[in-house]
Design a protein around this motif. Structure first.
Motif, PDB file in Angstrom:
ATOM      1  N   TYR A 114       0.921   3.340   7.679  1.00  0.00           N
ATOM      2  CA  TYR A 114       1.891   2.637   8.153  1.00  0.00           C
ATOM      3  C   TYR A 114       1.604   1.001   7.932  1.00  0.00           C
ATOM      4  CZ  TYR A 114      -0.838   0.166  11.746  1.00  0.00           C
ATOM      5  OH  TYR A 114      -1.718  -0.264  11.627  1.00  0.00           O
ATOM      6  N   ILE A 115       2.675  -0.095   7.170  1.00  0.00           N
ATOM      7  CA  ILE A 115       1.841  -0.726   6.416  1.00  0.00           C
ATOM      8  C   ILE A 115       2.531  -2.172   7.741  1.00  0.00           C
ATOM      9  CG2 ILE A 115       2.000  -1.152   4.303  1.00  0.00           C
ATOM     10  CD1 ILE A 115       4.726  -2.023   3.880  1.00  0.00           C
ATOM     11  N   ALA A 116       1.745  -3.433   8.453  1.00  0.00           N
ATOM     12  CA  ALA A 116       2.101  -4.524   8.895  1.00  0.00           C
ATOM     13  C   ALA A 116       2.385  -5.425   7.784  1.00  0.00           C
ATOM     14  CB  ALA A 116       1.235  -4.012  10.082  1.00  0.00           C
ATOM     15  N   ILE A 117       3.073  -6.272   8.143  1.00  0.00           N
ATOM     16  CA  ILE A 117       2.815  -7.641   7.542  1.00  0.00           C
ATOM     17  C   ILE A 117       3.398  -8.963   8.059  1.00  0.00           C
ATOM     18  CG2 ILE A 117       4.118  -8.845   4.851  1.00  0.00           C
ATOM     19  CD1 ILE A 117       3.560  -6.461   3.753  1.00  0.00           C
ATOM     20  N   GLU A 118       3.117 -10.139   8.191  1.00  0.00           N
ATOM     21  CA  GLU A 118       3.962 -11.318   9.354  1.00  0.00           C
ATOM     22  C   GLU A 118       4.749 -11.769   8.107  1.00  0.00           C
ATOM     23  OE1 GLU A 118       2.664 -15.593  11.664  1.00  0.00           O
ATOM     24  OE2 GLU A 118       1.150 -13.930  11.117  1.00  0.00           O
ATOM     25  N   ILE A 119       5.742 -11.865   8.487  1.00  0.00           N
ATOM     26  CA  ILE A 119       6.728 -12.864   8.146  1.00  0.00           C
ATOM     27  C   ILE A 119       7.352 -13.735   8.500  1.00  0.00           C
ATOM     28  CG2 ILE A 119       7.766 -10.718   5.997  1.00  0.00           C
ATOM     29  CD1 ILE A 119      10.161 -10.172   8.084  1.00  0.00           C
ATOM     30  N   SER A 120       7.429 -14.799   7.930  1.00  0.00           N
ATOM     31  CA  SER A 120       7.825 -16.217   8.818  1.00  0.00           C
ATOM     32  C   SER A 120       8.672 -16.895   7.969  1.00  0.00           C
ATOM     33  CB  SER A 120       6.144 -16.639   9.249  1.00  0.00           C
ATOM     34  OG  SER A 120       5.843 -17.458   8.093  1.00  0.00           O
ATOM     35  N   GLU A 121       9.629 -18.293   9.443  1.00  0.00           N
ATOM     36  CA  GLU A 121      10.207 -19.181   8.113  1.00  0.00           C
ATOM     37  C   GLU A 121       9.245 -20.128   7.448  1.00  0.00           C
ATOM     38  OE1 GLU A 121      11.454 -22.513  10.692  1.00  0.00           O
ATOM     39  OE2 GLU A 121      10.270 -21.729  11.926  1.00  0.00           O
ATOM     40  N   GLU A 154       1.026  -1.799   0.150  1.00  0.00           N
ATOM     41  CA  GLU A 154      -0.010   0.194   0.107  1.00  0.00           C
ATOM     42  C   GLU A 154       0.752   1.445  -0.289  1.00  0.00           C
ATOM     43  OE1 GLU A 154      -0.484  -2.266   2.639  1.00  0.00           O
ATOM     44  OE2 GLU A 154      -1.734  -3.601   1.800  1.00  0.00           O
ATOM     45  N   ILE A 155       1.822   1.163   0.722  1.00  0.00           N
ATOM     46  CA  ILE A 155       3.147   2.153   0.605  1.00  0.00           C
ATOM     47  C   ILE A 155       4.167   2.216  -0.833  1.00  0.00           C
ATOM     48  CG2 ILE A 155       4.990   3.693   1.599  1.00  0.00           C
ATOM     49  CD1 ILE A 155       3.782   2.567   4.124  1.00  0.00           C
ATOM     50  N   PRO A 156       4.145   2.334  -2.196  1.00  0.00           N
ATOM     51  CA  PRO A 156       4.558   2.008  -3.219  1.00  0.00           C
ATOM     52  C   PRO A 156       6.458   1.418  -3.007  1.00  0.00           C
ATOM     53  CG  PRO A 156       3.020   3.087  -3.834  1.00  0.00           C
ATOM     54  CD  PRO A 156       2.985   3.535  -2.070  1.00  0.00           C
ATOM     55  N   GLU A 157       6.525   2.132  -2.394  1.00  0.00           N
ATOM     56  CA  GLU A 157       8.276   2.196  -2.697  1.00  0.00           C
ATOM     57  C   GLU A 157       8.102   0.730  -1.692  1.00  0.00           C
ATOM     58  OE1 GLU A 157       6.875   6.061  -3.067  1.00  0.00           O
ATOM     59  OE2 GLU A 157       6.661   5.083  -1.840  1.00  0.00           O
ATOM     60  N   VAL A 158       7.858   0.677  -1.076  1.00  0.00           N
ATOM     61  CA  VAL A 158       7.925  -0.860   0.001  1.00  0.00           C
ATOM     62  C   VAL A 158       7.384  -2.006  -0.549  1.00  0.00           C
ATOM     63  CG1 VAL A 158       7.375  -1.795   2.579  1.00  0.00           C
ATOM     64  CG2 VAL A 158       8.087   0.743   2.373  1.00  0.00           C
ATOM     65  N   VAL A 159       8.617  -2.913  -0.883  1.00  0.00           N
ATOM     66  CA  VAL A 159       8.401  -4.081  -1.163  1.00  0.00           C
ATOM     67  C   VAL A 159       8.306  -5.734  -0.269  1.00  0.00           C
ATOM     68  CG1 VAL A 159       9.001  -6.098  -2.873  1.00  0.00           C
ATOM     69  CG2 VAL A 159       9.476  -2.743  -3.567  1.00  0.00           C
ATOM     70  N   VAL A 187       7.129 -12.907  12.932  1.00  0.00           N
ATOM     71  CA  VAL A 187       7.213 -11.704  13.780  1.00  0.00           C
ATOM     72  C   VAL A 187       6.122 -10.823  12.742  1.00  0.00           C
ATOM     73  CG1 VAL A 187       9.707 -11.379  13.988  1.00  0.00           C
ATOM     74  CG2 VAL A 187       8.434 -10.482  12.153  1.00  0.00           C
ATOM     75  N   LEU A 188       5.477  -9.629  13.172  1.00  0.00           N
ATOM     76  CA  LEU A 188       4.499  -8.419  12.425  1.00  0.00           C
ATOM     77  C   LEU A 188       5.954  -7.916  12.374  1.00  0.00           C
ATOM     78  CD1 LEU A 188       1.964  -7.672  12.018  1.00  0.00           C
ATOM     79  CD2 LEU A 188       2.129  -6.282  13.506  1.00  0.00           C
ATOM     80  N   ASP A 189       5.922  -7.371  11.022  1.00  0.00           N
ATOM     81  CA  ASP A 189       7.159  -6.180  10.377  1.00  0.00           C
ATOM     82  C   ASP A 189       5.976  -4.719   9.977  1.00  0.00           C
ATOM     83  OD1 ASP A 189      10.062  -6.498  10.172  1.00  0.00           O
ATOM     84  OD2 ASP A 189       9.459  -5.017   8.315  1.00  0.00           O
ATOM     85  N   VAL A 190       6.698  -3.999  10.990  1.00  0.00           N
ATOM     86  CA  VAL A 190       5.962  -2.968  10.715  1.00  0.00           C
ATOM     87  C   VAL A 190       6.706  -1.553   9.675  1.00  0.00           C
ATOM     88  CG1 VAL A 190       4.685  -1.075  11.847  1.00  0.00           C
ATOM     89  CG2 VAL A 190       3.987  -3.502  12.130  1.00  0.00           C
ATOM     90  N   VAL A 191       6.212  -1.073   9.349  1.00  0.00           N
ATOM     91  CA  VAL A 191       6.752   0.433   8.340  1.00  0.00           C
ATOM     92  C   VAL A 191       6.469   1.861   8.533  1.00  0.00           C
ATOM     93  CG1 VAL A 191       8.381   0.293   6.521  1.00  0.00           C
ATOM     94  CG2 VAL A 191       8.167  -1.563   6.973  1.00  0.00           C
ATOM     95  N   VAL A 192       7.230   2.507   8.583  1.00  0.00           N
ATOM     96  CA  VAL A 192       6.171   3.885   8.779  1.00  0.00           C
ATOM     97  C   VAL A 192       6.637   4.603   7.986  1.00  0.00           C
ATOM     98  CG1 VAL A 192       5.494   5.731  10.387  1.00  0.00           C
ATOM     99  CG2 VAL A 192       5.240   3.655  11.137  1.00  0.00           C
ATOM    100  N   ASP A 193       5.843   5.349   7.206  1.00  0.00           N
ATOM    101  CA  ASP A 193       6.659   6.431   5.933  1.00  0.00           C
ATOM    102  C   ASP A 193       6.570   7.975   6.944  1.00  0.00           C
ATOM    103  OD1 ASP A 193       7.320   8.054   4.296  1.00  0.00           O
ATOM    104  OD2 ASP A 193       5.269   7.439   2.688  1.00  0.00           O
TER     105      ASP A 193
END
Length: 188
Positions: free
Chosen positions: A98-105, A7-12, A81-87
């Motif tokens: 911000y966006i929040a995405i779960e990333i995992s093994e 949703e924040i296009p620069e974050v991939v 983890v729940l990974d969070v990025v704030v513009d």
């Protein structure tokens, strides 16, 4: 590798192609030319970092000011983890979002966070091994942060407040409105 703009296009979001067989699995976790072709500019990662945490450990929200700002490519080797990025780019259309995405093994996702963003994560599993590449070295004078529970941002960390384990340093970070921010929206 499949690259998806968030949703924040620069974050991939990076979703690898995983090859499984009776021996285990294989995937390419980073391929410079393919990655740079997608984002449209060079990123020269200079350091890999690894952190071990337990469930509820919240690290963030962290960033460095220019000229020491860092792009990050993050992934989870063990756990989730729940990974969070704030513009934090003042003139960007997604400033303060911000966006929040779960990333995992299990999902093996990676998240690319360009310069101009604050970053944090919370452990969702009993044990977490978190790895990330950076494209600039750590500089203590440039280090900044935002308080994890800022009401303006309204981040849902997916755990109850009493489950969170937070360093004294992270508990003392300023509110978003008082934080040092990026004055332009350049990400590299």
């Amino acid at each position: 590798m499949k690259f998806i703009k968030t949703e924040i296009p620069e974050v991939v979001l990076c979703k690898p192609t995983v090859f499984n067989d009776d021996r285990g699995y294989f995937f390419e976790s980073f391929k410079k030319n393919t990655f740079e072709n997608f984002i449209g500019y060079p990123v020269n990662f200079c350091q890999d970092n690894e952190a071990k945490s337990t469930k509820g450990v919240l690290r963030g929200l962290h960033y460095q000011l220019p000229p020491f700002a860092q792009s990050k490519l993050v992934r989870v080797v063990k756990g989730s983890v729940l990974d969070v990025v704030v513009d934090i780019r003042k003139n960007a259309p997604t400033f303060g979002k911000y966006i929040a995405i779960e990333i995992s093994e299990e999902n093996k996702y990676q998240l690319f966070i360009p310069r101009g963003f604050a970053h944090g994560y919370v452990g969702l599993s009993d044990e977490v091994i978190f790895m990330y590449k950076v494209d600039n070295y750590y500089n203590q004078e440039a280090e900044r942060g935002i308080i994890y529970n800022d009401n303006f941002l309204g981040i849902d960390w997916k755990l109850d407040e009493k489950e969170l384990i937070i360093s004294e340093k992270d508990k003392a970070q300023p509110l978003f409105k008082n934080a040092d921010i990026f004055e332009n929206n350049k990400t590299y």
